[in-house]
Design a protein around this motif. Structure first.
Motif, PDB file in Angstrom:
ATOM      1  N   VAL A  34     -34.831  19.339 -26.606  1.00 38.29           N
ATOM      2  CA  VAL A  34     -34.809  20.744 -26.183  1.00 38.29           C
ATOM      3  C   VAL A  34     -33.494  20.997 -25.460  1.00 38.29           C
ATOM      4  N   MET A  35     -32.686  21.906 -25.980  1.00 37.93           N
ATOM      5  CA  MET A  35     -31.406  22.227 -25.343  1.00 37.93           C
ATOM      6  C   MET A  35     -31.331  23.730 -25.076  1.00 37.93           C
ATOM      7  N   LEU A  36     -30.617  24.100 -24.034  1.00 45.90           N
ATOM      8  CA  LEU A  36     -30.337  25.516 -23.808  1.00 45.90           C
ATOM      9  C   LEU A  36     -29.538  26.053 -24.988  1.00 45.90           C
ATOM     10  N   LYS A  37     -29.799  27.297 -25.390  1.00 40.21           N
ATOM     11  CA  LYS A  37     -29.019  27.889 -26.467  1.00 40.21           C
ATOM     12  C   LYS A  37     -27.547  27.968 -26.042  1.00 40.21           C
TER      13      LYS A  37
ATOM     14  N   LEU B 290     -25.773  29.913 -19.998  1.00 39.97           N
ATOM     15  CA  LEU B 290     -25.016  29.081 -19.057  1.00 39.97           C
ATOM     16  C   LEU B 290     -25.845  27.876 -18.629  1.00 39.97           C
ATOM     17  N   ASP B 291     -25.178  26.740 -18.454  1.00 42.10           N
ATOM     18  CA  ASP B 291     -25.856  25.505 -18.061  1.00 42.10           C
ATOM     19  C   ASP B 291     -25.202  24.993 -16.777  1.00 42.10           C
ATOM     20  N   PRO B 292     -25.649  25.490 -15.616  1.00 41.02           N
ATOM     21  CA  PRO B 292     -24.989  25.115 -14.360  1.00 41.02           C
ATOM     22  C   PRO B 292     -25.090  23.620 -14.055  1.00 41.02           C
TER      23      PRO B 292
ATOM     24  N   ASN C 107     -17.647  19.268 -13.828  1.00 42.75           N
ATOM     25  CA  ASN C 107     -16.708  19.436 -12.711  1.00 42.75           C
ATOM     26  C   ASN C 107     -16.500  18.139 -11.939  1.00 42.75           C
ATOM     27  N   ALA C 108     -17.505  17.264 -11.967  1.00 40.21           N
ATOM     28  CA  ALA C 108     -17.400  16.011 -11.214  1.00 40.21           C
ATOM     29  C   ALA C 108     -16.585  14.961 -11.964  1.00 40.21           C
TER      30      ALA C 108
ATOM     31  N   SER D 237     -16.766  19.357 -22.286  1.00 39.89           N
ATOM     32  CA  SER D 237     -17.943  20.060 -21.788  1.00 39.89           C
ATOM     33  C   SER D 237     -19.162  19.159 -21.788  1.00 39.89           C
ATOM     34  N   VAL D 238     -20.120  19.533 -20.948  1.00 41.07           N
ATOM     35  CA  VAL D 238     -21.353  18.764 -20.787  1.00 41.07           C
ATOM     36  C   VAL D 238     -22.520  19.736 -20.859  1.00 41.07           C
ATOM     37  N   ARG D 239     -23.516  19.431 -21.665  1.00 40.44           N
ATOM     38  CA  ARG D 239     -24.746  20.231 -21.723  1.00 40.44           C
ATOM     39  C   ARG D 239     -25.909  19.294 -21.446  1.00 40.44           C
TER      40      ARG D 239
END
Lengths: 78, 78
Positions: free
Chosen positions: A8-11, A15-17, A24-25, A36-38
């Protein structure tokens, strides 16, 4: 026992904070090659008999994913 | 862009109350053929160049998984 995996992934347009925080880390760890990281969910369903993808899809749709903001993918794991 | 997927799951000996809650809800949906449910994380790392599994493993170990209670698996997605 047969295992069906539901991812299950966000579309993409959501946004994926949580993923953004990891992204960012990364430079602080010296990692500059990740763009990018999801972050989503992986659910393992153990079927007692034959794996039933149609049933797994129904479970994912009703219980595991919020299809307004998430998409899911169902597969049998060898 | 190359995608590396990191799957993070609780170790088998660690209780998973979230998965258990889903498993308990299934009979109410009329699903009786699922014996157990485990819920973990799926993280997608987009590399700008070649996918680097060794680097992904380092990121998973330092940032994504708590290796006291979780195990992780890293793979390149086609």
């Amino acid at each position: 026992m047969a295992r069906v995996v539901v991812d299950v992934m966000l579309k993409p347009e959501i946004l994926d904070p949580q993923g953004q925080a990891v992204a960012n880390a990364l430079p602080r760890l010296g990692v500059t090659e990740v763009a990018s990281v999801r972050i989503g969910k992986r659910i393992e369903l153990e079927f007692t008999g034959e794996p039933d993808l149609e049933k797994a899809r129904e479970i994912a749709d009703k219980l595991l994913a919020n299809t307004v903001i998430e998409s899911f993918d169902v597969r049998v794991e060898k």
